[in-house]
Design an enzyme around this catalytic site. Structure first.
Site, PDB file in Angstrom:
ATOM      1  N   LYS A  30       0.833  -1.207   0.000  1.00  0.00           N
ATOM      2  CA  LYS A  30       0.000   0.000   0.000  1.00  0.00           C
ATOM      3  C   LYS A  30       0.867   1.257   0.000  1.00  0.00           C
ATOM      4  O   LYS A  30       0.648   2.168  -0.797  1.00  0.00           O
ATOM      5  CB  LYS A  30      -0.937  -0.043   1.220  1.00  0.00           C
ATOM      6  CG  LYS A  30      -1.879   1.139   1.317  1.00  0.00           C
ATOM      7  CD  LYS A  30      -3.131   0.781   2.088  1.00  0.00           C
ATOM      8  CE  LYS A  30      -2.980   0.938   3.588  1.00  0.00           C
ATOM      9  NZ  LYS A  30      -2.911   2.345   4.015  1.00  0.00           N
ATOM     10  N   GLY A 102      -5.079   8.233   5.171  1.00  0.00           N
ATOM     11  CA  GLY A 102      -4.167   9.149   5.867  1.00  0.00           C
ATOM     12  C   GLY A 102      -2.904   9.388   5.054  1.00  0.00           C
ATOM     13  O   GLY A 102      -2.375  10.507   5.027  1.00  0.00           O
ATOM     14  N   GLN A 175       4.522   9.240   7.497  1.00  0.00           N
ATOM     15  CA  GLN A 175       3.641  10.114   6.714  1.00  0.00           C
ATOM     16  C   GLN A 175       4.075  11.574   6.870  1.00  0.00           C
ATOM     17  O   GLN A 175       4.151  12.321   5.891  1.00  0.00           O
ATOM     18  CB  GLN A 175       2.194   9.931   7.149  1.00  0.00           C
ATOM     19  CG  GLN A 175       1.664   8.538   6.805  1.00  0.00           C
ATOM     20  CD  GLN A 175       0.225   8.325   7.190  1.00  0.00           C
ATOM     21  OE1 GLN A 175      -0.380   9.145   7.884  1.00  0.00           O
ATOM     22  NE2 GLN A 175      -0.345   7.209   6.765  1.00  0.00           N
ATOM     23  N   ASP A 322       1.550  -1.154  11.944  1.00  0.00           N
ATOM     24  CA  ASP A 322       0.261  -1.591  11.399  1.00  0.00           C
ATOM     25  C   ASP A 322      -0.065  -3.040  11.755  1.00  0.00           C
ATOM     26  O   ASP A 322      -1.189  -3.490  11.547  1.00  0.00           O
ATOM     27  CB  ASP A 322       0.255  -1.427   9.869  1.00  0.00           C
ATOM     28  CG  ASP A 322       0.251   0.048   9.462  1.00  0.00           C
ATOM     29  OD1 ASP A 322      -0.133   0.894  10.287  1.00  0.00           O
ATOM     30  OD2 ASP A 322       0.647   0.345   8.320  1.00  0.00           O
ATOM     31  N   ARG A 353      -7.179   1.982  17.748  1.00  0.00           N
ATOM     32  CA  ARG A 353      -6.953   0.527  17.648  1.00  0.00           C
ATOM     33  C   ARG A 353      -6.710  -0.126  19.005  1.00  0.00           C
ATOM     34  O   ARG A 353      -6.931  -1.329  19.140  1.00  0.00           O
ATOM     35  CB  ARG A 353      -5.804   0.215  16.669  1.00  0.00           C
ATOM     36  CG  ARG A 353      -6.219   0.424  15.220  1.00  0.00           C
ATOM     37  CD  ARG A 353      -5.158  -0.017  14.211  1.00  0.00           C
ATOM     38  NE  ARG A 353      -5.688   0.174  12.870  1.00  0.00           N
ATOM     39  CZ  ARG A 353      -4.952   0.336  11.776  1.00  0.00           C
ATOM     40  NH1 ARG A 353      -3.627   0.317  11.871  1.00  0.00           N
ATOM     41  NH2 ARG A 353      -5.520   0.497  10.592  1.00  0.00           N
ATOM     42  N   ARG A 397      -7.931  -3.083   9.215  1.00  0.00           N
ATOM     43  CA  ARG A 397      -7.021  -4.018   9.907  1.00  0.00           C
ATOM     44  C   ARG A 397      -7.707  -4.669  11.113  1.00  0.00           C
ATOM     45  O   ARG A 397      -7.423  -5.823  11.438  1.00  0.00           O
ATOM     46  CB  ARG A 397      -5.718  -3.314  10.307  1.00  0.00           C
ATOM     47  CG  ARG A 397      -4.963  -2.799   9.097  1.00  0.00           C
ATOM     48  CD  ARG A 397      -3.499  -2.544   9.338  1.00  0.00           C
ATOM     49  NE  ARG A 397      -2.960  -1.712   8.278  1.00  0.00           N
ATOM     50  CZ  ARG A 397      -2.600  -2.126   7.062  1.00  0.00           C
ATOM     51  NH1 ARG A 397      -2.720  -3.391   6.739  1.00  0.00           N
ATOM     52  NH2 ARG A 397      -2.133  -1.286   6.165  1.00  0.00           N
TER      53      ARG A 397
HETATM   54  C1  S3P Z   1       2.323   4.844   6.294  1.00  0.00           C
HETATM   55  C2  S3P Z   1       2.875   5.175   7.496  1.00  0.00           C
HETATM   56  C3  S3P Z   1       2.314   4.740   8.790  1.00  0.00           C
HETATM   57  C4  S3P Z   1       1.342   3.589   8.622  1.00  0.00           C
HETATM   58  C5  S3P Z   1       0.388   3.786   7.492  1.00  0.00           C
HETATM   59  C6  S3P Z   1       1.137   3.982   6.182  1.00  0.00           C
HETATM   60  C7  S3P Z   1       2.954   5.354   5.070  1.00  0.00           C
HETATM   61  O1  S3P Z   1       1.657   5.836   9.383  1.00  0.00           O
HETATM   62  O2  S3P Z   1       0.626   3.383   9.823  1.00  0.00           O
HETATM   63  O3  S3P Z   1      -0.469   2.671   7.362  1.00  0.00           O
HETATM   64  O4  S3P Z   1       2.669   4.846   3.971  1.00  0.00           O
HETATM   65  O5  S3P Z   1       3.774   6.282   5.180  1.00  0.00           O
HETATM   66  P1  S3P Z   1       2.476   6.867  10.316  1.00  0.00           P
HETATM   67  O6  S3P Z   1       3.691   7.177   9.574  1.00  0.00           O
HETATM   68  O7  S3P Z   1       1.631   8.070  10.504  1.00  0.00           O
HETATM   69  O8  S3P Z   1       2.711   6.081  11.584  1.00  0.00           O
END
Ligand code: S3P
Length: 438
Positions: A30, A102, A175, A322, A353, A397
């Site tokens: 993903k 997100g 992120q 995750d 969660r 999830r």
């Molecule tokens: C992700 C980073 C994670 C993860 C999300 C995908 C990404 O979030 O939980 O499912 O693709 O950068 P955080 O970086 O906010 O923890």
């Protein structure tokens, strides 16, 4: 591929005696699928992604970039992007709908903060509760103009000339880091970002493959971004998603008489926390067909095992963030008391969660204590179903972890909100079915 229909309550058949057996190629990663679209869009020339994840979250990214004027076509799991370059995106006619994603939201904020137009972002009810100041605040230090609604979506981004910064991240979040890196590409000088802890590094690895100039120090937390790179399209094969493979790694470990081979799974070490934890718990798991061009991959063979309890603290959390609901499930069958702490970030995912796991596990009679930042689980207690009606809490999830838990219960259960799994793994129940010979 059969998508689970909206509003679906799914019957879950328990008491699986025959085990899970066979081979499976899980869907594309993903995180990498999102980034493939985004970075292809801001490069010059054609990008082709094979084994793209065709789940709702990544389709939100695909649609948003089409609305930003990028020609993107999809034929099954192959996506072709005609890149428009870092300065070629166009103002969309309507608000961009981030759906449940997100990753789309936060990364796009960093990218659009430096464009010369205004964009409005909206999202679904879950996404509209998730914190956005963690991105808005550091971007504001770079000169961005992002108006959020009480710290949340909807948000309006008014593009500005961004300035370079030296910024220490306040949360361990890939992120947020990725949003800052995308802003840094458009800044007026070199930016330095220092993470609290290493988090998944797909943005850094992939941007380099597209031609950007990004350096990571040997400490793994200091990243220098040089602006205005010449980026070119690439062709890439998206590895299988470790976070999706994780459901079968857990199921095969816990269901007696199982042996499952998961093909071509992404083994980037910022993502392999569950693999390491499962080994420490006494899981039977081995690697073959290892490949390390670009993002590393391997085939994983997992067999049923008797598990030992585990303690996990903050240092280990980002690489398993995750998969923590699955670690909780493994702990619920281990022969002792497990403790997971330092995982407060779980409270701001697609749902809280920690609270969702505690609520759903208690329905199965699992001994679980809720901590502010984790759980304590006694796997020695016999499960006893107190409530057969499980709920995904609208979170993909949580839905899938409860479907795995149901395999271990000797009575039928139901799962409300089963359609939430379409966010990351629409074929989940089909794939699970291929491993079960009842
Ligand atoms: C992700 C980073 C994670 C993860 C999300 C995908 C990404 O979030 O939980 O499912 O693709 O950068 P955080 O970086 O906010 O923890």
């Amino acid at each position: 591929m059969e998508k689970v229909k909206v509003g679906t309550t799914k019957e879950l058949q328990g008491n699986l005696q025959t085990g899970l057996n066979g081979e499976l190629a899980v869907p594309g990663d993903k995180s990498i699928s999102h980034r493939g679209i985004m970075f292809g869009a801001i490069s010059e020339g054609t990008t082709i992604l094979h084994h793209f994840l065709t789940a709702e979250d990544c389709l939100s990214t695909l649609k948003a970039f089409q609305q930003l004027g990028v020609p993107i076509t999809r034929d099954g799991k192959t996506v072709k992007i005609e890149g428009v370059g870092l300065h070629g995106l166009q103002e969309p006619n309507e608000p961009l709908d981030m759906g449940n994603s997100g990753t789309t939201t936060r990364l796009i904020m960093g990218l659009l903060a430096g464009q010369n137009f205004q964009t409005k972002l909206i999202g679904d009810a879950s996404l509209s509760k998730r914190p956005m100041k963690r991105v808005g605040e550091p971007l504001a230090q770079m000169g961005a103009d992002i108006a959020v609604t009480d710290g949340h979506l909807p948000a309006t981004i008014t593009g500005k000339q961004l300035h370079s910064v030296d910024y220490h991240l306040k949360v361990a979040s890939a992120q947020v880091k990725s949003a800052l890196i995308l802003a840094g590409l458009q800044a007026d000088g070199d930016s330095i970002f220092v993470e609290k802890q290493p988090t998944r590094n797909h943005t850094e690895i992939m941007l380099r493959a597209f031609g950007a100039d990004i350096e990571t120090e040997p400490d793994d937390v200091t990243i220098t971004v040089h602006p205005d790179p010449k980026m070119h399209g690439i062709e890439m094969n998206v590895p299988g998603d470790m976070s999706s493979a994780a459901f079968f790694m857990t199921a095969a470990s816990l269901v007696p008489n199982s042996k499952v081979k998961l093909l071509n799974v992404g083994m980037n070490d910022t993502r392999t926390g569950l693999y390491e934890i499962l080994k420490r718990m006494g899981g039977k798991i081995s690697l073959s067909n290892e490949n390390s061009d670009g993002e590393p991959t391997a085939d994983l063979t997992v067999e049923s095992a008797n598990l030992k309890p585990i303690e996990i603290g903050a240092d280990e959390i980002p690489a398993v963030i995750d998969e923590l609901p699955l670690v909780a499930l493994l702990a619920a069958k281990a022969n002792g008391i497990s403790k997971i702490t330092g995982a407060g970030e779980l409270r701001v995912k697609e749902t809280d969660r920690i609270s969702a796991i505690v609520t759903e596990f208690r329905k199965l009679g699992i001994s679980i204590e809720e901590l502010e930042d984790g759980f304590i689980i006694d796997g020695r207690k016999h499960w006893h179903v107190a409530n057969s009606q499980l709920d995904s809490h609208g979170d993909h999830r949580i839905g899938m972890v409860m479907a795995v838990a149901a395999l271990l219960v000797d009575q039928p259960l139901t799962l409300a909100g089963a359609n939430s799994i379409n966010i990351s793994y629409p074929e989940f129940f089909d794939d699970l079915g291929t491993l079960i010979q009842r």
